[in-house]
Scaffold this motif. Structure first.
Motif, PDB file in Angstrom:
ATOM      1  N   VAL A  31       1.152  -1.401   0.119  1.00  0.00           N
ATOM      2  CA  VAL A  31      -0.020  -0.064  -0.253  1.00  0.00           C
ATOM      3  C   VAL A  31       0.431   1.168   0.483  1.00  0.00           C
ATOM      4  CG1 VAL A  31      -2.310   1.189   0.973  1.00  0.00           C
ATOM      5  CG2 VAL A  31      -1.822  -1.464   1.379  1.00  0.00           C
ATOM      6  N   THR A  61      -2.510  -1.316  -3.673  1.00  0.00           N
ATOM      7  CA  THR A  61      -3.019  -0.372  -3.570  1.00  0.00           C
ATOM      8  C   THR A  61      -2.498   0.950  -3.501  1.00  0.00           C
ATOM      9  OG1 THR A  61      -4.006  -1.979  -2.741  1.00  0.00           O
ATOM     10  CG2 THR A  61      -4.537   0.052  -2.026  1.00  0.00           C
ATOM     11  N   THR A  62      -3.173   1.885  -3.842  1.00  0.00           N
ATOM     12  CA  THR A  62      -2.428   2.702  -3.802  1.00  0.00           C
ATOM     13  C   THR A  62      -4.039   3.971  -2.755  1.00  0.00           C
ATOM     14  OG1 THR A  62      -3.589   4.481  -6.034  1.00  0.00           O
ATOM     15  CG2 THR A  62      -1.261   3.388  -5.226  1.00  0.00           C
ATOM     16  N   ASN A  97      -8.000  -0.895  -7.242  1.00  0.00           N
ATOM     17  CA  ASN A  97      -7.036  -0.712  -5.661  1.00  0.00           C
ATOM     18  C   ASN A  97      -6.941   1.136  -5.548  1.00  0.00           C
ATOM     19  OD1 ASN A  97      -7.338  -3.538  -6.153  1.00  0.00           O
ATOM     20  ND2 ASN A  97      -4.888  -4.067  -5.985  1.00  0.00           N
ATOM     21  N   HIS A 122      -6.286  -0.584   4.811  1.00  0.00           N
ATOM     22  CA  HIS A 122      -5.431  -0.508   4.507  1.00  0.00           C
ATOM     23  C   HIS A 122      -4.133   0.125   5.089  1.00  0.00           C
ATOM     24  CE1 HIS A 122      -8.412  -0.884   1.509  1.00  0.00           C
ATOM     25  NE2 HIS A 122      -7.904  -1.539   1.012  1.00  0.00           N
ATOM     26  N   ILE A 124      -0.904   1.870   5.745  1.00  0.00           N
ATOM     27  CA  ILE A 124       0.263   2.525   4.529  1.00  0.00           C
ATOM     28  C   ILE A 124       1.443   1.718   4.582  1.00  0.00           C
ATOM     29  CG2 ILE A 124       1.077   4.279   3.629  1.00  0.00           C
ATOM     30  CD1 ILE A 124      -1.355   5.770   3.732  1.00  0.00           C
TER      31      ILE A 124
END
Length: 249
Positions: A31, A61-62, A97, A122, A124
């Motif tokens: 992430v 994933t961003t 994502n 999510h 980071i």
């Protein structure tokens, strides 16, 4: 806090992309927390080049830091448009994502809560940050207090003035934004703060070598266990002694 000084933003971008590659290759579901503005563009260019050379971003994933209120994703100055122009349209990150705040949500408070839930779901691994001339990170502006969660912010005049260069007229610059809070930023496993240009030298010195204080929001990064500050020689100017070496605090 580590400080890395490069001869150009291009060289700095390659370095940050290499840090991102380490995260992407070492995590099953990496992430990345992403930033906008002119500063991270060399990073995005280098990351796109790594993808073209074989780096697979399909598991990434961003989560973006912020978005203007009042600009939808089709507006050329929205941060959604920026991200698609400089990164997403060139790589294989799945669309599902990709997360950015919705600046035209009918219920902005609900949108802030929705975004906090996304961040919570999510965690980071690598957070990319720029820094405003007043020390803001994301759109967490100087204030008596810094808010922990995603929130609506009134942009300071110096921020509006700085961002006016991207618009035809300063009157077109949105005065409000949705931004990730400082808690989410500090919860990232690793943080990279990027800054280029002589106009960032004073605030970088205050943030890196000054006290932790809410009127210099970036100074709170001193409380994090893994921060790398990535600069060019102009932005590092007030960190260096007469021989060009880093001063101690």
């Amino acid at each position: 806090m580590k400080i890395r000084i490069f001869n150009s933003p291009h060289d700095a971008g390659i370095y940050v992309a290499a840090l991102a590659e380490q995260i992407i290759e070492s995590r099953r579901k990496p992430v990345l927390g992403l930033a906008t503005g002119s500063t991270p563009i060399p990073f995005y260019e280098a990351l796109v080049h790594l993808h073209q050379c074989g780096l697979d971003l399909s598991r990434v994933t961003t989560i973006n830091l912020d978005e203007y209120i009042g600009l939808d994703s089709s507006h050329p100055q929205s941060y959604s448009w920026f991200m698609w122009k400089h990164l997403f349209s060139h790589v294989n990150i799945p669309k599902e994502n990709i997360y950015l705040p919705n600046g035209v949500a009918t219920d902005l408070e609900a949108e802030c809560r929705r975004y906090d839930e996304i961040i919570h779901s999510h965690p980071i691994h690598l957070q990319i940050l720029g820094i405003g001339v007043n020390g803001h990170i994301g759109f967490n502006e100087p204030d008596d207090t810094l808010l922990s969660g995603t929130h609506i912010v009134e942009l300071r005049p110096e921020t509006v003035m700085s961002n006016a260069r991207f618009f035809n007229d300063i009157g077109e610059v949105p005065k409000r934004a949705i931004t990730m809070g400082v808690q989410a930023i500090l919860q990232a496993d690793k943080i990279v703060l990027m800054a280029f240009g002589r106009e960032k030298a004073k605030i970088i010195a205050k943030s890196v070598y000054g006290e932790v204080r809410t009127d210099v929001p970036a100074s709170i990064l001193n409380l994090h266990k893994d921060v790398t500050v990535v600069l060019d020689r102009d932005s590092a100017g007030e960190l260096l002694d007469e021989s060009g070496r880093l001063r101690t605090k």
